[in-house]
Design a protein around this motif. Structure first.
Motif, PDB file in Angstrom:
ATOM      1  N   UNK A 104       0.826  -1.211   0.000  1.00 37.43           N
ATOM      2  CA  UNK A 104       0.000   0.000   0.000  1.00 37.43           C
ATOM      3  C   UNK A 104       0.859   1.259   0.000  1.00 37.43           C
ATOM      4  N   UNK A 105       1.944   1.257   0.783  1.00 35.09           N
ATOM      5  CA  UNK A 105       2.811   2.437   0.848  1.00 35.09           C
ATOM      6  C   UNK A 105       3.505   2.686  -0.483  1.00 35.09           C
ATOM      7  N   UNK A 106       3.806   1.609  -1.202  1.00 32.65           N
ATOM      8  CA  UNK A 106       4.514   1.755  -2.474  1.00 32.65           C
ATOM      9  C   UNK A 106       3.589   2.180  -3.609  1.00 32.65           C
ATOM     10  N   UNK A 107       2.394   1.579  -3.682  1.00 30.09           N
ATOM     11  CA  UNK A 107       1.549   1.762  -4.868  1.00 30.09           C
ATOM     12  C   UNK A 107       0.328   2.648  -4.677  1.00 30.09           C
ATOM     13  N   UNK A 108      -0.165   2.777  -3.460  1.00 28.61           N
ATOM     14  CA  UNK A 108      -1.433   3.477  -3.272  1.00 28.61           C
ATOM     15  C   UNK A 108      -1.264   4.774  -2.485  1.00 28.61           C
ATOM     16  N   UNK A 109      -0.617   4.719  -1.349  1.00 25.27           N
ATOM     17  CA  UNK A 109      -0.486   5.897  -0.488  1.00 25.27           C
ATOM     18  C   UNK A 109       0.484   6.915  -1.096  1.00 25.27           C
ATOM     19  N   UNK A 110       0.207   8.209  -0.906  1.00 23.65           N
ATOM     20  CA  UNK A 110       1.143   9.223  -1.415  1.00 23.65           C
ATOM     21  C   UNK A 110       2.400   9.282  -0.556  1.00 23.65           C
ATOM     22  N   UNK A 111       3.475   9.703  -1.179  1.00 24.31           N
ATOM     23  CA  UNK A 111       4.756   9.829  -0.475  1.00 24.31           C
ATOM     24  C   UNK A 111       4.696  11.025   0.469  1.00 24.31           C
ATOM     25  N   UNK A 112       5.146  10.835   1.707  1.00 24.62           N
ATOM     26  CA  UNK A 112       5.072  11.919   2.688  1.00 24.62           C
ATOM     27  C   UNK A 112       6.005  13.066   2.342  1.00 24.62           C
ATOM     28  N   UNK A 113       7.151  12.745   1.748  1.00 27.17           N
ATOM     29  CA  UNK A 113       8.062  13.822   1.329  1.00 27.17           C
ATOM     30  C   UNK A 113       7.437  14.662   0.227  1.00 27.17           C
ATOM     31  N   UNK A 114       6.756  13.984  -0.695  1.00 21.21           N
ATOM     32  CA  UNK A 114       6.080  14.701  -1.781  1.00 21.21           C
ATOM     33  C   UNK A 114       4.965  15.599  -1.225  1.00 21.21           C
ATOM     34  N   UNK A 115       4.191  15.070  -0.280  1.00 18.24           N
ATOM     35  CA  UNK A 115       3.134  15.879   0.346  1.00 18.24           C
ATOM     36  C   UNK A 115       3.717  17.097   1.051  1.00 18.24           C
ATOM     37  N   UNK A 116       4.855  16.895   1.729  1.00 13.64           N
ATOM     38  CA  UNK A 116       5.496  18.011   2.433  1.00 13.64           C
ATOM     39  C   UNK A 116       5.945  19.086   1.442  1.00 13.64           C
ATOM     40  N   UNK A 117       6.548  18.664   0.336  1.00 12.52           N
ATOM     41  CA  UNK A 117       7.004  19.634  -0.667  1.00 12.52           C
ATOM     42  C   UNK A 117       5.814  20.394  -1.273  1.00 12.52           C
ATOM     43  N   UNK A 118       4.710  19.692  -1.526  1.00 11.77           N
ATOM     44  CA  UNK A 118       3.519  20.364  -2.050  1.00 11.77           C
ATOM     45  C   UNK A 118       2.990  21.387  -1.056  1.00 11.77           C
ATOM     46  N   UNK A 119       2.983  21.016   0.225  1.00 17.27           N
ATOM     47  CA  UNK A 119       2.473  21.925   1.246  1.00 17.27           C
ATOM     48  C   UNK A 119       3.363  23.169   1.365  1.00 17.27           C
ATOM     49  N   UNK A 120       4.683  22.969   1.340  1.00 20.20           N
ATOM     50  CA  UNK A 120       5.600  24.114   1.431  1.00 20.20           C
ATOM     51  C   UNK A 120       5.448  25.028   0.218  1.00 20.20           C
ATOM     52  N   UNK A 121       5.302  24.433  -0.973  1.00 20.44           N
ATOM     53  CA  UNK A 121       5.109  25.248  -2.184  1.00 20.44           C
ATOM     54  C   UNK A 121       3.805  26.033  -2.102  1.00 20.44           C
ATOM     55  N   UNK A 122       2.757  25.409  -1.581  1.00 22.42           N
ATOM     56  CA  UNK A 122       1.471  26.099  -1.437  1.00 22.42           C
ATOM     57  C   UNK A 122       1.594  27.281  -0.476  1.00 22.42           C
ATOM     58  N   UNK A 123       2.238  27.054   0.678  1.00 27.51           N
ATOM     59  CA  UNK A 123       2.399  28.151   1.642  1.00 27.51           C
ATOM     60  C   UNK A 123       3.273  29.268   1.081  1.00 27.51           C
ATOM     61  N   UNK A 124       4.300  28.913   0.310  1.00 29.85           N
ATOM     62  CA  UNK A 124       5.159  29.926  -0.305  1.00 29.85           C
ATOM     63  C   UNK A 124       4.354  30.774  -1.289  1.00 29.85           C
ATOM     64  N   UNK A 125       3.536  30.117  -2.100  1.00 29.94           N
ATOM     65  CA  UNK A 125       2.718  30.848  -3.069  1.00 29.94           C
ATOM     66  C   UNK A 125       1.719  31.761  -2.370  1.00 29.94           C
ATOM     67  N   UNK A 126       1.112  31.267  -1.293  1.00 32.68           N
ATOM     68  CA  UNK A 126       0.136  32.087  -0.572  1.00 32.68           C
ATOM     69  C   UNK A 126       0.817  33.284   0.097  1.00 32.68           C
ATOM     70  N   UNK A 127       2.028  33.097   0.633  1.00 33.55           N
ATOM     71  CA  UNK A 127       2.722  34.231   1.247  1.00 33.55           C
ATOM     72  C   UNK A 127       3.102  35.271   0.197  1.00 33.55           C
ATOM     73  N   UNK A 128       3.487  34.815  -1.009  1.00 36.75           N
ATOM     74  CA  UNK A 128       3.781  35.767  -2.086  1.00 36.75           C
ATOM     75  C   UNK A 128       2.528  36.536  -2.496  1.00 36.75           C
ATOM     76  N   UNK A 129       1.385  35.858  -2.508  1.00 37.37           N
ATOM     77  CA  UNK A 129       0.134  36.550  -2.824  1.00 37.37           C
ATOM     78  C   UNK A 129      -0.177  37.623  -1.782  1.00 37.37           C
ATOM     79  N   UNK A 130       0.075  37.301  -0.515  1.00 38.78           N
ATOM     80  CA  UNK A 130      -0.169  38.286   0.552  1.00 38.78           C
ATOM     81  C   UNK A 130       0.724  39.501   0.360  1.00 38.78           C
ATOM     82  N   UNK A 131       1.997  39.268   0.041  1.00 42.71           N
ATOM     83  CA  UNK A 131       2.927  40.384  -0.177  1.00 42.71           C
ATOM     84  C   UNK A 131       2.480  41.226  -1.367  1.00 42.71           C
ATOM     85  N   UNK A 132       2.082  40.574  -2.458  1.00 43.86           N
ATOM     86  CA  UNK A 132       1.628  41.321  -3.633  1.00 43.86           C
ATOM     87  C   UNK A 132       0.368  42.128  -3.350  1.00 43.86           C
ATOM     88  N   UNK A 133      -0.534  41.580  -2.540  1.00 45.52           N
ATOM     89  CA  UNK A 133      -1.742  42.336  -2.190  1.00 45.52           C
ATOM     90  C   UNK A 133      -1.398  43.550  -1.342  1.00 45.52           C
TER      91      UNK A 133
END
Length: 196
Positions: A104-133
């Protein structure tokens, strides 16, 4: 449970058929209901049908999965810790102990490192939006205070007209030397903005 409910129904039918054989149908019905009338009660057909389907599909899924899990546990067993070779980085799923959870961890569940990178990228994008606003709000405030800038929804003109005007100026400058008083000089033209 399905078998039991079916057997119960069969025994009821056999009892009724035995009674009907002995006496006529009217007397047997009176004897079966004890008081000579049928009591009103809600139907239990839907509940029994639901119970039958639930037991059937649970057993349809539980029995094969239990057999499969038992086979995998006996055949492969839990993983054991071993030395990690030099220069080899284990995959995330290789840390799981049970072979089924490893699958299940290999084929079905998402990788935790990948989830962490997605979350950090999302927060970075949102902080840039706040600065631009914030910057946009500051620009609007400055435009409102000073009142000497283009309005926020100003539609810029096409540069084509500026290029045509520049070509006309160059033509007049090169061909009509005596007409300098009527032509805008180069310094004034550059202050207005020389489109290139």
């Amino acid at each position: 449970m399905v078998v039991l409910s079916t057997l119960k129904t069969l025994t009821r039918i056999e009892t009724i058929s035995r009674v009907v054989k002995r006496r006529d149908a009217r007397q047997s019905m009176v004897r079966l209901v004890h008081a000579g009338e049928f009591p009103m009660r809600p139907s239990v057909y839907a509940w029994r049908k639901f119970k039958d389907f639930l037991h059937f599909y649970v057993m349809l899924g539980v029995i094969p999965l239990t057999i499969f899990a038992t086979y995998v546990s006996i055949r492969y067993g839990p993983a054991e810790l071993a030395e990690i070779p030099e220069g080899y980085e284990p995959e995330v799923w290789e840390y799981e102990r049970n072979p089924i959870t490893r699958f299940f961890a290999k084929n079905i569940m998402p990788d935790k490192r990948h989830d962490y990178e997605e979350m950090v990228a999302y927060f970075n994008e949102e902080s840039e939006k706040i600065i631009l606003k914030k910057i946009e709000r500051m620009v609007r405030d400055f435009m409102k205070d000073r009142s000497d800038y283009q309005s926020w929804y100003y539609r810029h003109l096409d540069a084509y007209h500026m290029r045509v005007e520049r070509e006309d100026w160059k033509f007049l400058k090169n061909h009509y030397e005596g007409w300098k008083d009527y032509v805008v000089n180069e310094k004034t033209f550059r202050e207005m903005g020389d489109p290139k």
